[in-house]
Write an enzyme that holds these catalytic residues in place. Structure first.
Site, mmCIF file in Angstrom:
data_model
loop_
_atom_site.group_PDB
_atom_site.id
_atom_site.type_symbol
_atom_site.label_atom_id
_atom_site.label_comp_id
_atom_site.label_asym_id
_atom_site.label_seq_id
_atom_site.Cartn_x
_atom_site.Cartn_y
_atom_site.Cartn_z
ATOM 1 N N SER A 191 0.823 -1.214 0.000
ATOM 2 C CA SER A 191 0.000 0.000 0.000
ATOM 3 C C SER A 191 0.854 1.260 0.000
ATOM 4 C CB SER A 191 -0.946 0.010 1.200
ATOM 5 O OG SER A 191 -0.243 0.205 2.408
ATOM 6 N N GLY A 227 2.429 1.180 6.092
ATOM 7 C CA GLY A 227 2.875 1.548 4.742
ATOM 8 C C GLY A 227 2.793 3.033 4.463
ATOM 9 N N ASP A 243 -3.990 3.222 15.053
ATOM 10 C CA ASP A 243 -4.493 1.888 14.733
ATOM 11 C C ASP A 243 -4.377 1.010 15.969
ATOM 12 O OD1 ASP A 243 -4.998 -0.754 13.518
ATOM 13 O OD2 ASP A 243 -4.674 0.291 11.620
ATOM 14 N N ASP A 263 -9.158 3.663 17.557
ATOM 15 C CA ASP A 263 -9.939 3.470 16.338
ATOM 16 C C ASP A 263 -9.731 4.683 15.435
ATOM 17 O OD1 ASP A 263 -11.811 3.229 14.346
ATOM 18 O OD2 ASP A 263 -13.499 2.813 15.670
ATOM 19 N N LYS A 308 -13.310 3.213 -1.083
ATOM 20 C CA LYS A 308 -13.519 1.879 -1.649
ATOM 21 C C LYS A 308 -14.864 1.869 -2.375
ATOM 22 C CE LYS A 308 -9.938 0.902 0.959
ATOM 23 N NZ LYS A 308 -8.577 0.721 0.427
#
Length: 355
Positions: A191, A227, A243, A263, A308
């Site tokens: 990524s 990444g 994360d 989160d 997405k």
């Protein structure tokens, strides 16, 4: 002589295989918005769309390459040669270019598709044969010159090619519209190539220099395994990586990263940041709304985030999400989006005041 369609027939845009309907819909919408009549000619999995328009040369500058989402490359078609003789493909091309000005470069290409990729050998060999013929005819400079139009020959099969022209200042600077990026061994994930490509594609060199400066502060939402955080540290930025999952140790060892286990979709900074980046798997409308909240609340100045896309009506969803983001951001922003080469069923969005 091989049959030739009428010159100036339209725009030829390359895209990811399978996304021809999305590109066709975008070109139709953008052309209509700019006041131009036309229609798309394409087939699924061709890897390109031909947008038929009698005023293609006038339309091209209204549809800026950097502002097209699903187009990897944008070209004005000078002629279509659908029945080339494999024994002599050069003569008909010289004939259709007889009244054309001199070009600063020649690129011979093919779509990035199952049918197009086997044409790479032909494209390379034909380019080597066509260049000296063009120079002898006075149609090509001895060395590349970006101040002149660039000539493109795009083969869609061995006997069918489009002869096109591009403005070097308003087209992808890479063959096939694909930047050649190398995944370094220390990259935490593939990524990383997405963010590298986004910085190259969505920002001009001058904008990159002004907006991605050492010492800037950034947040990476949904950072694991690191990444995008790693790419930001290579820009010498200080990064808050958000994360609940782990980051690769060598990313933490840069000394530029603070890992916060939270989160990423709900966390926000206590102080405004220069940058926010986000590549989280979530419904695109939810992401668009959350990204808008970041700008409305003043939590960041610039952002790059991924949306997405669903399996169907992807152009409609793209428009809806980008409109939703701009409506809810609460301030005027420059918004650019691209389906990058390293993207899959997604688009990457830049939002910035660009000042």
């Amino acid at each position: 002589m091989a049959p030739v369609t009428e010159t100036g027939i339209g725009l030829l845009c390359l895209c990811r295989q399978g996304f021809e309907p999305e590109l066709a819909g975008e070109l139709q919408f953008r052309a209509s918005e700019a006041g131009f009549a036309g229609y798309a000619r394409t087939q699924r999995n061709d890897g390109y769309v031909l947008f038929m328009c009698d005023e293609a040369a006038a339309l091209a500058p209204r549809l800026r390459w950097r502002e097209l989402i699903f187009a990897r490359q944008k070209l004005v078609v000078l002629a279509e040669l659908p029945q080339l003789d494999p024994a002599d493909r050069i003569t008909p091309m010289l004939e259709v270019l007889a009244d054309a000005p001199r070009f600063g470069d020649l690129w011979v290409e093919h779509p990035d598709s199952d049918a197009g990729k086997p044409l790479s050998g032909l494209a390379r060999a034909f380019g080597n044969a066509l260049r000296p013929a063009l120079r002898k005819a006075g149609k090509l400079t001895d060395k590349p010159n970006n101040r002149l139009p660039r000539l493109h020959v795009v083969f869609v099969d061995g006997t069918h090619a489009f002869v096109c022209v591009a403005d070097p200042a308003d087209s992808a600077p890479w063959a096939l519209g694909i930047p050649r990026l190398k995944l370094l061994p220390e990259a935490p994930s593939r990524s990383a190539l997405k963010l590298d490509e986004a910085l190259l594609t969505l920002l001009t060199p001058e904008e990159r220099e002004a907006l991605a400066k050492p010492g800037m502060r950034a947040a990476d939402l949904g950072a694991a395994p690191g990444g995008w955080t790693w790419v930001l540290t290579r820009q010498h930025m200080h990064v808050l990586s958000i994360d609940n999952g782990p980051l690769r140790q060598h990313v933490l060892d840069t000394g530029l990263v603070e890992h916060l286990r939270a989160d990423g979709f709900h966390w926000h900074p206590e102080q405004p940041l220069d940058w926010m980046v986000c590549d989280m798997v979530e419904q695109p409308r939810r992401v668009a709304e959350r990204m808008a909240t970041w700008f409305r609340e003043g939590w960041c100045r610039h952002a790059i985030f991924n949306l997405k896309l669903p399996m169907k009506k992807r152009w409609d969803e793209t428009r809806l999400c980008l409109d939703l983001f701009q409506e809810q951001a609460g301030k005027p922003l420059v918004v650019r989006a691209k389906q990058l080469y390293h993207d899959r069923e997604e688009i990457t969005v830049l939002a910035s005041p660009l000042r």
